[in-house]
Design a protein around this motif. Structure first.
Motif, PDB file in Angstrom:
ATOM      1  N   ILE A 273     -12.690   0.811  -4.840  1.00  0.00           N
ATOM      2  CA  ILE A 273     -12.114   0.129  -3.464  1.00  0.00           C
ATOM      3  C   ILE A 273     -11.454  -1.200  -3.797  1.00  0.00           C
ATOM      4  O   ILE A 273     -10.725  -1.630  -2.875  1.00  0.00           O
ATOM      5  N   SER A 274     -12.010  -1.998  -4.920  1.00  0.00           N
ATOM      6  CA  SER A 274     -11.141  -2.965  -5.110  1.00  0.00           C
ATOM      7  C   SER A 274      -9.845  -3.097  -5.594  1.00  0.00           C
ATOM      8  O   SER A 274      -8.761  -3.561  -5.367  1.00  0.00           O
ATOM      9  N   LEU A 275      -9.726  -1.734  -6.495  1.00  0.00           N
ATOM     10  CA  LEU A 275      -8.274  -1.415  -6.856  1.00  0.00           C
ATOM     11  C   LEU A 275      -7.383  -0.959  -5.794  1.00  0.00           C
ATOM     12  O   LEU A 275      -6.402  -1.362  -5.546  1.00  0.00           O
ATOM     13  N   PHE A 276      -8.232  -0.305  -4.669  1.00  0.00           N
ATOM     14  CA  PHE A 276      -7.275   0.156  -3.594  1.00  0.00           C
ATOM     15  C   PHE A 276      -6.836  -1.058  -2.932  1.00  0.00           C
ATOM     16  O   PHE A 276      -5.751  -1.141  -2.278  1.00  0.00           O
ATOM     17  N   ILE A 277      -7.818  -1.997  -2.539  1.00  0.00           N
ATOM     18  CA  ILE A 277      -7.267  -3.264  -1.533  1.00  0.00           C
ATOM     19  C   ILE A 277      -6.124  -4.045  -2.441  1.00  0.00           C
ATOM     20  O   ILE A 277      -5.533  -4.393  -1.960  1.00  0.00           O
ATOM     21  N   LEU A 278      -6.454  -4.013  -3.743  1.00  0.00           N
ATOM     22  CA  LEU A 278      -5.411  -4.844  -4.521  1.00  0.00           C
ATOM     23  C   LEU A 278      -3.971  -4.323  -4.558  1.00  0.00           C
ATOM     24  O   LEU A 278      -3.134  -4.728  -4.210  1.00  0.00           O
ATOM     25  N   MET A 279      -4.136  -2.868  -4.644  1.00  0.00           N
ATOM     26  CA  MET A 279      -2.743  -2.332  -4.722  1.00  0.00           C
ATOM     27  C   MET A 279      -2.053  -1.879  -3.579  1.00  0.00           C
ATOM     28  O   MET A 279      -0.761  -2.093  -3.353  1.00  0.00           O
ATOM     29  N   ALA A 280      -2.780  -1.665  -2.465  1.00  0.00           N
ATOM     30  CA  ALA A 280      -2.201  -1.301  -1.255  1.00  0.00           C
ATOM     31  C   ALA A 280      -2.029  -2.520  -0.192  1.00  0.00           C
ATOM     32  O   ALA A 280      -1.204  -2.321   0.516  1.00  0.00           O
ATOM     33  N   PHE A 281      -2.888  -3.586  -0.683  1.00  0.00           N
ATOM     34  CA  PHE A 281      -2.566  -4.777   0.501  1.00  0.00           C
ATOM     35  C   PHE A 281      -2.260  -6.027  -0.154  1.00  0.00           C
ATOM     36  O   PHE A 281      -1.198  -6.646   0.529  1.00  0.00           O
ATOM     37  N   ILE A 282      -3.083  -6.485  -1.088  1.00  0.00           N
ATOM     38  CA  ILE A 282      -2.676  -7.878  -1.668  1.00  0.00           C
ATOM     39  C   ILE A 282      -1.574  -7.837  -2.559  1.00  0.00           C
ATOM     40  O   ILE A 282      -0.661  -8.704  -2.472  1.00  0.00           O
ATOM     41  N   ILE A 283      -1.325  -6.759  -3.455  1.00  0.00           N
ATOM     42  CA  ILE A 283      -0.046  -6.887  -4.165  1.00  0.00           C
ATOM     43  C   ILE A 283       1.331  -6.673  -3.326  1.00  0.00           C
ATOM     44  O   ILE A 283       2.327  -7.622  -3.524  1.00  0.00           O
ATOM     45  N   PRO A 284       1.340  -5.794  -2.136  1.00  0.00           N
ATOM     46  CA  PRO A 284       2.751  -6.029  -1.238  1.00  0.00           C
ATOM     47  C   PRO A 284       2.595  -7.100  -0.650  1.00  0.00           C
ATOM     48  O   PRO A 284       3.766  -7.775  -0.604  1.00  0.00           O
ATOM     49  N   THR A 285       1.775  -7.971  -0.159  1.00  0.00           N
ATOM     50  CA  THR A 285       1.761  -9.105   0.415  1.00  0.00           C
ATOM     51  C   THR A 285       1.982 -10.170  -0.442  1.00  0.00           C
ATOM     52  O   THR A 285       3.184 -11.052  -0.125  1.00  0.00           O
ATOM     53  N   VAL A 286       1.876 -10.135  -1.926  1.00  0.00           N
ATOM     54  CA  VAL A 286       2.177 -11.288  -2.705  1.00  0.00           C
ATOM     55  C   VAL A 286       3.639 -11.056  -3.078  1.00  0.00           C
ATOM     56  O   VAL A 286       4.485 -12.076  -2.997  1.00  0.00           O
ATOM     57  N   MET A 287       4.125  -9.825  -2.977  1.00  0.00           N
ATOM     58  CA  MET A 287       5.683  -9.402  -3.384  1.00  0.00           C
ATOM     59  C   MET A 287       6.429  -9.981  -2.398  1.00  0.00           C
ATOM     60  O   MET A 287       7.430 -10.128  -2.764  1.00  0.00           O
ATOM     61  N   LEU A 288       5.990  -9.396  -0.939  1.00  0.00           N
ATOM     62  CA  LEU A 288       6.988  -9.501   0.076  1.00  0.00           C
ATOM     63  C   LEU A 288       6.856 -10.710   0.927  1.00  0.00           C
ATOM     64  O   LEU A 288       7.855 -11.010   1.566  1.00  0.00           O
ATOM     65  N   SER A 289       5.660 -11.658   0.488  1.00  0.00           N
ATOM     66  CA  SER A 289       5.746 -12.678   1.390  1.00  0.00           C
ATOM     67  C   SER A 289       6.885 -13.850   1.205  1.00  0.00           C
ATOM     68  O   SER A 289       7.011 -14.611   2.237  1.00  0.00           O
ATOM     69  N   GLY A 290       7.358 -13.704   0.266  1.00  0.00           N
ATOM     70  CA  GLY A 290       8.845 -14.764   0.153  1.00  0.00           C
ATOM     71  C   GLY A 290       9.890 -14.437   0.616  1.00  0.00           C
ATOM     72  O   GLY A 290      11.090 -14.920   0.566  1.00  0.00           O
ATOM     73  N   ARG A 291      10.001 -13.079   1.424  1.00  0.00           N
ATOM     74  CA  ARG A 291      11.048 -12.690   1.957  1.00  0.00           C
ATOM     75  C   ARG A 291      11.496 -13.302   3.273  1.00  0.00           C
ATOM     76  O   ARG A 291      12.396 -12.745   3.898  1.00  0.00           O
ATOM     77  N   PHE A 292      10.499 -13.952   3.852  1.00  0.00           N
ATOM     78  CA  PHE A 292      10.897 -14.480   5.141  1.00  0.00           C
ATOM     79  C   PHE A 292      11.921 -15.627   5.170  1.00  0.00           C
ATOM     80  O   PHE A 292      11.901 -16.541   4.338  1.00  0.00           O
TER      81      PHE A 292
END
Length: 345
Positions: A67-86
């Motif tokens: 579940i830690s792997l799932f949260i990391l790959m599904a939610f945290i990594i996309p947020t880190v990758m895309l947050s600078g696009r605003f």
């Protein structure tokens, strides 16, 4: 050859137009990255469990890891990758709009305490949905991620709480009420209160908790709006789980590992569920009123008057694409991946 070259050129332009992440991010791309990350995490779990490991995916070790792997790959990594696009619309960095502003400890305490009615509502809806699901002749469906431990020790309870509540609370708050929230205009708040709960429930991957996830997703939208940061929703989810640990025996939930048909569900679940819904609605009304008054007071004290508030919201909305821009191919890809997980996992 010229025809083939033109066709390839058109295909390349189509792919670039459809999948290139725009500078002004719309909400369709985060959903695609969440879907890709989720299915990759589950494929990794499938690969690991196909080897000779000494634990099952429902053991405390497997649960914590996967579940830690799932949260990391599904939610945290996309947020880190895309947050600078605003696009920047003031002096703050784009990532600051994802996390939000610190608006005081008082409102965060209120958000945390609102986890009490949330627990009452989620537990009640869970029990009722279990009965209706089995009453319609369907079979038991276990969540994609769950842990089964008989007589857990204190250490196991702590591990379950950290991996099953704290980490997911931070992950979903960052993604749904940080990244996705920042991809929707303020003027589309009512639409966001429909859109985000649906996506929140879609990525919950828990059949019997689907109604509770929709209600939870809606309330977390209210908290995100009124607390102005992601910590309000995160603390609410943590408060919800702590409430369950404290008064879970008073308002029991159906144990799907012990039932097979709807007649196995004791009437005590209905006697506790129906009154709990009424109590939860009353408590939600109280928290909604207090939090809304706090938000109005805080906004007016920050900007002075309604005209300045509207001006600030207009400036922010001008940097965000219209809601309809998120209805695109990346969105449908993310939804398809989520549906595949529901079907196969």
């Amino acid at each position: 050859m010229e025809v083939i070259s033109q066709a390839l050129s058109r295909a390349a332009r189509f792919l670039k137009r459809s999948f290139k992440i725009p500078d002004a991010l719309n909400w369709g791309y985060p959903v695609m990255f969440a879907g890709i990350g989720a299915i990759l995490a589950l494929l990794i779990r499938l690969a690991v469990m196909s080897t000779d490991v000494d634990y099952s995916q429902t053991s405390i070790i497997g649960y914590v890891l996967f579940i830690s792997l799932f949260i990391l790959m599904a939610f945290i990594i996309p947020t880190v990758m895309l947050s600078g696009r605003f696009n920047r619309y003031d002096a703050q960095s784009p990532s600051a709009h994802v996390i939000g502003d610190y608006t005081g400890i008082g409102v965060l305490i209120l958000a945390f305490l609102s986890g009490v009615p949330l627990m009452l509502l989620k537990s009640s809806l869970y029990n009722i949905f279990c009965y209706l699901w089995l009453r319609m002749g369907n079979s038991i469906r276990f969540p994609t991620f769950f842990c089964y431990v008989e007589d857990p020790t204190l250490l196991e309870i702590i591990l379950q709480f950290l991996s099953g509540t704290v980490i997911p609370a931070i992950g979903v708050s960052l993604f749904f009420y940080g990244l996705l929230w920042s991809s929707v205009r303020i003027r589309d708040f009512k639409a966001a209160c429909i859109l985000i709960p649906i996506l929140y429930a879609l990525f919950s991957f828990n059949t019997f908790d689907i109604a509770g996830a929709l209600a939870c997703g809606w309330w977390l939208c209210i908290l995100r709006r009124n607390t102005e940061n992601i910590w309000g929703p995160a603390l609410c989810l943590i408060g919800c789980k702590l409430t369950e640990l404290v008064i879970g025996n008073t308002i029991p939930t159906v144990d799907i590992t012990e039932i097979r048909i709807y007649s196995d569900i004791s009437s005590k679940f209905f006697y506790s569920s129906v009154p709990s819904i009424f109590v939860a609605v009353i408590l939600f009304a109280f928290f909604y009123k207090v939090l809304s008054e706090f938000h109005i007071t805080m906004t007016n004290s920050s900007y002075g008057d309604n005209l300045k508030v509207l001006e600030q919201e207009k400036i922010r909305d001008e940097s965000i694409p219209p809601l309809i821009n998120g209805v695109n191919i990346p969105l449908f890809i993310g939804i398809i991946f989520a549906i595949l997980i529901w079907y196969f996992f």
